[in-house]
Write an enzyme that holds these catalytic residues in place. Sequence first.
Site, PDB file in Angstrom:
ATOM      1  N   CYS A 320       0.963  -1.335   0.102  1.00 22.09           N
ATOM      2  CA  CYS A 320       0.052  -0.079   0.165  1.00 22.09           C
ATOM      3  C   CYS A 320       0.899   1.346   0.050  1.00 22.09           C
ATOM      4  O   CYS A 320       0.116   2.400   0.253  1.00 22.09           O
ATOM      5  CB  CYS A 320      -0.810   0.004   1.218  1.00 22.09           C
ATOM      6  SG  CYS A 320      -0.045  -0.028   3.022  1.00 22.09           S
ATOM      7  N   GLU A 354      -1.953   0.962  -4.479  1.00 18.85           N
ATOM      8  CA  GLU A 354      -1.848  -0.362  -4.072  1.00 18.85           C
ATOM      9  C   GLU A 354      -0.892  -0.792  -5.115  1.00 18.85           C
ATOM     10  O   GLU A 354      -1.409  -0.606  -6.471  1.00 18.85           O
ATOM     11  CB  GLU A 354      -3.052  -1.054  -3.626  1.00 18.85           C
ATOM     12  CG  GLU A 354      -2.877  -2.424  -3.129  1.00 18.85           C
ATOM     13  CD  GLU A 354      -3.090  -1.966  -1.524  1.00 18.85           C
ATOM     14  OE1 GLU A 354      -2.864  -3.005  -0.629  1.00 18.85           O
ATOM     15  OE2 GLU A 354      -3.438  -0.932  -1.148  1.00 18.85           O
TER      16      GLU A 354
END
EC number: 2.1.1.35
Length: 362
Positions: A320, A354
Amino acid sequence: MSSVPLDSAAYAQQLTEKTARLRELLAPFDAPEPQVFDSPLQHYRLRAEFRLWRENEERFYAMFEKGDKYTPILIEDFPIASARINALMAPLKAAWQASTALSFKLFQVEFLTTLAGDALITLAYHRPLDDAWQAAAEQLAADLQVSLIGRSRGQRIVIGRDFVEEELEVAGRRFRYRQPEGAFTQPNGTVNGKMLAWAYEALGERDDDLLELYCGNGNFTLPLATRVRKVLATEISKSSVYAALANLADNAIDNVTLVRLSAEELTQALNGVRPFRRLAGVDLASYDFGSVFVDPPRAGMDPDTCELTRRFERILYISCNPETLAQNIAQLHDTHRVERCALFDQFPWTHHMESGVLLVRR
């Protein structure tokens, strides 16, 4: 939320910029061109949290700019949130406006929903919750057809369930997930499905074993377990461990051993630094690990855990934070090359992204 430009041209431009940023970060490692997985432009976020702002005896959903706690942005609807959240916002507001038992010292509302249509609402208070509150809350939960949790200092009252249920399909098989209140879940359900499919394909069909670090509620564990002989998975959060165990049982997946250890602790165990009672009965020597799957927090893997992953033929990494991903790849680049990479736009209309990489031993 008129400040969010929900038009396709603006979104395409932002996604192009994110792709360029990921390409730039991975360029030193001769990474291939990233696969790009886009998001719906609206109604993609399955959870939302609002403070409440009081004006003229009426409470409004409110959000604040970062660093400003005193200038509320009053909200009637929230286009980036799921259609289920938007459908619940108005009747919930009407209910607390009509009920002192529900509105008195209510300061925060949280919604948790799923693509499967399940919903859980958490109401947070600056006062003890009494019988009048519970009676009103039970009626509200029945009217809205949701589960509901009331929170105040030292209290947590659950009406219905303290989790929602999700269903996601990967490679033709449907997986069921319990997602507990307060535990981490992927916020963008549509993109999460794309991440699962990519990871499933990238891992491939294997005849050896998988080590998974940071497994959470088993989001990736369930489909990946069908690709290998067996899995050793670790997670430190108790609520996530309980959810993962329930999800494994609900999906009849029996080749996963789950231990409540942090990635750092498992690294110490595998390096023989110290024993852990939570590994009692787990025969580490019986595993033939060919791959490791990691989905760490924003800080990425610590240096020791990163070094541990070097032992594996294949490292499947979901991140992330592409900056810490690049830092971890830099540590591994002398022994592993980037075979695949991908961008998953979990957070459209923000700078966050992401990403995923498959690293294979040189």
